[in-house]
Structures are given as C-alpha cells and as structure tokens.
Design a protein around this motif. Structure first.
Motif, PDB file in Angstrom:
ATOM      1  N   SER A 178       1.953  -0.962   4.198  1.00  0.00           N
ATOM      2  CA  SER A 178       2.300  -2.387   3.914  1.00  0.00           C
ATOM      3  C   SER A 178       0.761  -2.758   3.007  1.00  0.00           C
ATOM      4  N   HIS A 179       1.029  -3.261   1.862  1.00  0.00           N
ATOM      5  CA  HIS A 179       0.078  -3.507   0.989  1.00  0.00           C
ATOM      6  C   HIS A 179       0.209  -4.997   0.569  1.00  0.00           C
ATOM      7  N   LEU A 180      -0.724  -5.648   0.454  1.00  0.00           N
ATOM      8  CA  LEU A 180      -1.315  -6.996  -0.325  1.00  0.00           C
ATOM      9  C   LEU A 180      -1.852  -6.734  -1.429  1.00  0.00           C
ATOM     10  N   LEU A 181      -1.443  -7.202  -2.683  1.00  0.00           N
ATOM     11  CA  LEU A 181      -2.288  -6.688  -3.900  1.00  0.00           C
ATOM     12  C   LEU A 181      -2.835  -8.074  -4.252  1.00  0.00           C
ATOM     13  N   ASP A 182      -4.383  -7.999  -4.510  1.00  0.00           N
ATOM     14  CA  ASP A 182      -5.115  -9.014  -4.435  1.00  0.00           C
ATOM     15  C   ASP A 182      -4.814  -9.717  -5.974  1.00  0.00           C
ATOM     16  N   ASP A 183      -4.964 -10.918  -6.275  1.00  0.00           N
ATOM     17  CA  ASP A 183      -4.939 -11.732  -7.449  1.00  0.00           C
ATOM     18  C   ASP A 183      -3.563 -11.355  -8.079  1.00  0.00           C
ATOM     19  N   CYS A 184      -2.254 -10.847  -7.380  1.00  0.00           N
ATOM     20  CA  CYS A 184      -0.927 -10.823  -7.930  1.00  0.00           C
ATOM     21  C   CYS A 184      -0.224 -11.854  -7.422  1.00  0.00           C
ATOM     22  N   GLY A 185       1.012 -12.287  -8.465  1.00  0.00           N
ATOM     23  CA  GLY A 185       1.696 -13.161  -8.080  1.00  0.00           C
ATOM     24  C   GLY A 185       3.135 -12.706  -7.641  1.00  0.00           C
ATOM     25  N   HIS A 186       4.124 -13.370  -7.951  1.00  0.00           N
ATOM     26  CA  HIS A 186       5.635 -12.986  -7.267  1.00  0.00           C
ATOM     27  C   HIS A 186       6.251 -11.869  -8.071  1.00  0.00           C
ATOM     28  N   TRP A 187       5.896 -11.813  -9.491  1.00  0.00           N
ATOM     29  CA  TRP A 187       6.925 -10.568  -9.989  1.00  0.00           C
ATOM     30  C   TRP A 187       6.178  -9.474 -10.065  1.00  0.00           C
ATOM     31  N   ILE A 188       5.912  -8.744  -8.816  1.00  0.00           N
ATOM     32  CA  ILE A 188       5.048  -7.794  -8.468  1.00  0.00           C
ATOM     33  C   ILE A 188       5.274  -6.433  -9.435  1.00  0.00           C
ATOM     34  N   GLN A 189       6.638  -5.963  -9.503  1.00  0.00           N
ATOM     35  CA  GLN A 189       6.577  -4.599 -10.190  1.00  0.00           C
ATOM     36  C   GLN A 189       6.406  -4.902 -11.874  1.00  0.00           C
ATOM     37  N   GLN A 190       6.445  -5.936 -12.061  1.00  0.00           N
ATOM     38  CA  GLN A 190       6.076  -6.257 -13.520  1.00  0.00           C
ATOM     39  C   GLN A 190       4.798  -6.608 -13.826  1.00  0.00           C
ATOM     40  N   GLU A 191       4.120  -7.601 -12.974  1.00  0.00           N
ATOM     41  CA  GLU A 191       2.821  -7.799 -13.039  1.00  0.00           C
ATOM     42  C   GLU A 191       1.691  -6.654 -12.849  1.00  0.00           C
ATOM     43  N   ARG A 192       2.199  -5.917 -11.941  1.00  0.00           N
ATOM     44  CA  ARG A 192       1.363  -4.573 -11.573  1.00  0.00           C
ATOM     45  C   ARG A 192       1.918  -3.656 -11.328  1.00  0.00           C
ATOM     46  N   ALA A 193       2.685  -3.169 -12.749  1.00  0.00           N
ATOM     47  CA  ALA A 193       3.665  -2.044 -12.820  1.00  0.00           C
ATOM     48  C   ALA A 193       2.981  -0.719 -12.449  1.00  0.00           C
ATOM     49  N   ALA A 194       1.822  -0.187 -12.911  1.00  0.00           N
ATOM     50  CA  ALA A 194       0.967   0.945 -12.572  1.00  0.00           C
ATOM     51  C   ALA A 194       1.063   1.131 -11.139  1.00  0.00           C
ATOM     52  N   GLU A 195       0.304   0.070 -10.486  1.00  0.00           N
ATOM     53  CA  GLU A 195       0.121   0.072  -9.056  1.00  0.00           C
ATOM     54  C   GLU A 195       1.325   0.205  -8.057  1.00  0.00           C
ATOM     55  N   VAL A 196       2.219  -0.656  -8.381  1.00  0.00           N
ATOM     56  CA  VAL A 196       3.358  -0.510  -7.745  1.00  0.00           C
ATOM     57  C   VAL A 196       4.060   0.725  -7.895  1.00  0.00           C
ATOM     58  N   ASN A 197       4.194   1.254  -9.173  1.00  0.00           N
ATOM     59  CA  ASN A 197       4.702   2.637  -9.394  1.00  0.00           C
ATOM     60  C   ASN A 197       4.184   3.798  -8.521  1.00  0.00           C
ATOM     61  N   ARG A 198       2.638   3.661  -8.423  1.00  0.00           N
ATOM     62  CA  ARG A 198       1.821   4.675  -7.441  1.00  0.00           C
ATOM     63  C   ARG A 198       2.309   4.384  -6.064  1.00  0.00           C
ATOM     64  N   LEU A 199       2.378   3.322  -5.568  1.00  0.00           N
ATOM     65  CA  LEU A 199       2.621   3.091  -4.180  1.00  0.00           C
ATOM     66  C   LEU A 199       4.193   3.585  -3.894  1.00  0.00           C
ATOM     67  N   LEU A 200       5.028   3.202  -4.754  1.00  0.00           N
ATOM     68  CA  LEU A 200       6.407   3.779  -4.567  1.00  0.00           C
ATOM     69  C   LEU A 200       6.468   5.082  -4.485  1.00  0.00           C
ATOM     70  N   THR A 201       5.886   5.939  -5.472  1.00  0.00           N
ATOM     71  CA  THR A 201       6.237   7.219  -5.583  1.00  0.00           C
ATOM     72  C   THR A 201       5.323   8.012  -4.562  1.00  0.00           C
ATOM     73  N   ASP A 202       4.316   7.505  -4.114  1.00  0.00           N
ATOM     74  CA  ASP A 202       3.569   8.015  -2.923  1.00  0.00           C
ATOM     75  C   ASP A 202       4.307   8.068  -1.636  1.00  0.00           C
ATOM     76  N   TRP A 203       4.881   6.796  -1.542  1.00  0.00           N
ATOM     77  CA  TRP A 203       5.877   6.492  -0.374  1.00  0.00           C
ATOM     78  C   TRP A 203       7.005   7.339  -0.207  1.00  0.00           C
ATOM     79  N   LEU A 204       7.800   7.442  -1.242  1.00  0.00           N
ATOM     80  CA  LEU A 204       8.785   8.291  -1.471  1.00  0.00           C
ATOM     81  C   LEU A 204       8.717   9.687  -1.305  1.00  0.00           C
ATOM     82  N   ALA A 205       7.395  10.356  -1.879  1.00  0.00           N
ATOM     83  CA  ALA A 205       7.065  11.606  -1.574  1.00  0.00           C
ATOM     84  C   ALA A 205       6.901  12.139  -0.196  1.00  0.00           C
ATOM     85  N   ALA A 206       6.468  11.074   0.693  1.00  0.00           N
ATOM     86  CA  ALA A 206       6.155  11.420   1.783  1.00  0.00           C
ATOM     87  C   ALA A 206       7.354  11.227   2.813  1.00  0.00           C
TER      88      ALA A 206
END
Length: 327
Positions: free
Chosen positions: A296-324
């Motif tokens: 579970s992650h809360l991204l500092d200084d991020c609004g509602h459109w999370i996968q667009q506002e912080r695409a690189a960070e969200v992509n890393r979290l998704l791929t790490d979770w999927l790989a596990a």
C-alpha cells in the motif's frame, strides 16, 4: 526483462450489454485495466507499453457507456453487477480463464467488486486512488445527502438525469479541463479555497469552483483533445449513469455486506487526493478488508489522476507487484 512489443491493437468484443471496446498490447499473463470518471481506455496510455514490455498482455477497456463501447439507454444497465460481468466477458473473449484486474477511480471500485464477486476469474486486484470499502452502512443516497451542510456533494448532484449534463455538454473540453485541473496536485485549489466537490444548493455548478486557465502538467492540449473528442461524440449520460446506480448496487450486494477481498492486492493513492483523505478509515481497515494486501502506497504531492500524474512511479510499483504474484 523488457522485450520488444507490438503496437497497441483496438478490438470490439461481445459483452452482456452489447460490445466492449478495448486496446491491448503485449503477450503473457492478462492484466485488465479499468478506467474511472470521466476518462476512457486512454488514461492507461502510459501503462500499456510498460506492462507489455514487462511480459504481460495489457488490456485497457472503455467501460460500458464510455468511448467506443456500447451505451445502453436504461439507467439500471450500469449497475455494478453488469459491469463485473462485462469484465468477465472480456477475459473469456480474449481466450483466457483468469486475469489480474487493476482499476482507477470508479474503475478501482469495479475492479474490487470483480475480484469479490468472481474470484475464480480475477486472481489479484490493484486499486488506484479509491480505497476498497466493503458494502455496508446506510443507503448511499442518504449518506451523501448528509454531506456539505448548505452545499451539495457532487455525488448527489450527479443523481438527477440531465442536470449535470446541462453543465458539462455545452463545453465538454472546457469542463473536462477544469475538472482534471481541480483534482491534480499542481493545479488544484489552494488549501482553504471552496471545495470543487461541492456545489451551492441554489443553482450552483461544479464548474463554478474549477481553476481557471490552469492546465495540469500531465495533460497536453493533444491529450485533452482525445478525452474531449470521446465525450463530445458520446455525451456524458453513460458515464454519469454509474453514479445513478449506487443505491441499486447497495441492494444488489446485500449478501456481501462487509465482505473482504482475499486475493493478493495492491493499493496506490495520492497524498493530496480527497479520495484518500475522506476514506482514510477504509485504508486503516485494510488488514481486515484486504487480508491479501501485498503493498500500500501513498504518493506525496500527488493528486487524483495518479497513473498519469506520476506515470513512472506507478509503473514501477505495478510491475514490481505483478512480478511478485504467484503464477
């Protein structure tokens, strides 16, 4: 390991409500991506190539009522049970038996209920921006009507057919630009400013409180044109119908009152997103409501459109979770 992947491919597949439009990229285990309001498959444009390169078959749908998917005329055709069955139909039409489902905003709620109601199909669930809140408590219309005092909460405002459409449809592009800006970290109203989730009870509109002339950094003019073009063609009623079924969902899901989701799960929220502050107690309840929670992650200084506002960070979290996840 990353790999060369094909370009995105568009498809229309049969579903209980007509047809679902989807965009897919890559091969491998199926990952189904479900957007929220007011968006489309396009909100996952930053995730599709990354998931494909990581070895997944990434599929982003237009939810029923949006984009190029079918738009039934009956309001009750947009109840949660039907949207879950659309997701199941997509999985099976693609020749798969199971999938990981990931959703944002309303898509997170659709994804959560897909995992809850059809655990044999959805083996894991990722939730972006909107936490899982099990069915329970008072009827939703009663709950939202209590919010705001002298003002009206946006969910109540969206209930009456035609009312919100009259605000949005004369200038879809301008309305979307303001709505996206109001909930983005770099353009949202300053602390203490009137909350854009509420309207005055004497003829006010949401747009009255949107930022003026401020476009978030994550959204280019060309990207806004894509979103606007979809809703200019379809209108807003199909999208708003989701809000108009919340009491029906509460009735339909009575047998699942308080039910946990037990599959492996992930939550990513924005630290500045009202969804994560209003529903902070739902996040605290995850040990009970999401016993399979992996991260579970809360991204500092991020609004509602999370996968667009912080695409690189969200992509890393998704791929790490999927790989596990277990295969």
């Amino acid at each position: 390991m990353s790999r060369h992947v094909a370009e995105t491919a568009h498809r229309l597949i049969p579903s209980p409500g007509g047809r679902i439009h989807l965009v897919e990229q890559g091969t491998g285990p199926l990952v189904l991506l479900v957007h929220g309001f007011p968006e489309s498959w396009y909100s996952w444009r930053h995730q599709l190539p990354v998931l494909a390169a990581a070895g997944y078959r990434a599929v982003a749908i237009d939810v029923r009522g949006y984009g190029r998917s079918s738009k039934p005329t009956a309001t009750d055709a947009y109840r949660m049970l039907d949207l879950v069955e659309d997701n199941v139909a997509v999985v099976h039409a693609l020749g798969e038996e199971s999938a990981v489902v990931i959703g944002h905003d309303w898509g997170a709620t659709i994804a959560a209920n897909s995992a809850l109601l059809r655990p044999e199909v959805f083996r894991a669930v990722g939730l972006l921006s909107v936490p899982y809140t099990p069915r329970g408590g008072p009827r939703p219309s009663e709950l939202f009507a209590r919010m705001g005092g002298d003002e009206e909460f946006y969910v109540s405002y969206f209930q009456e057919p035609g009312r919100a459409e009259a605000e949005m449809e004369p200038d879809v592009r301008g309305w979307l630009a303001g709505f996206y800006a109001a909930l983005s970290a770099d353009t949202m109203p300053a602390p203490g400013a009137p909350d854009p989730h509420f309207v005055g009870r004497k003829g006010g509109t949401l747009r009255d409180r949107f930022p003026v002339g401020r476009q978030p950094a994550w959204l280019s003019d060309e990207e806004l044109d894509v979103y606007a073009g979809e809703f200019e063609r379809t209108g807003m009623t199909g999208a708003l119908a989701r809000y108009r079924n919340m009491d029906r969902d509460w009735e339909d899901l009575a047998d699942f009152d308080g039910a946990p989701i037990t599959q492996p799960s992930l939550f990513i929220g924005g630290g500045l997103d009202a969804s994560t502050t209003w529903l902070a107690d739902a996040i605290k309840a995850y040990p009970v409501t999401l016993p399979g929670l992996v991260d579970s992650h809360l991204l500092d200084d991020c609004g509602h459109w999370i996968q667009q506002e912080r695409a690189a960070e969200v992509n890393r979290l998704l791929t790490d979770w999927l790989a596990a996840l277990p295969v």
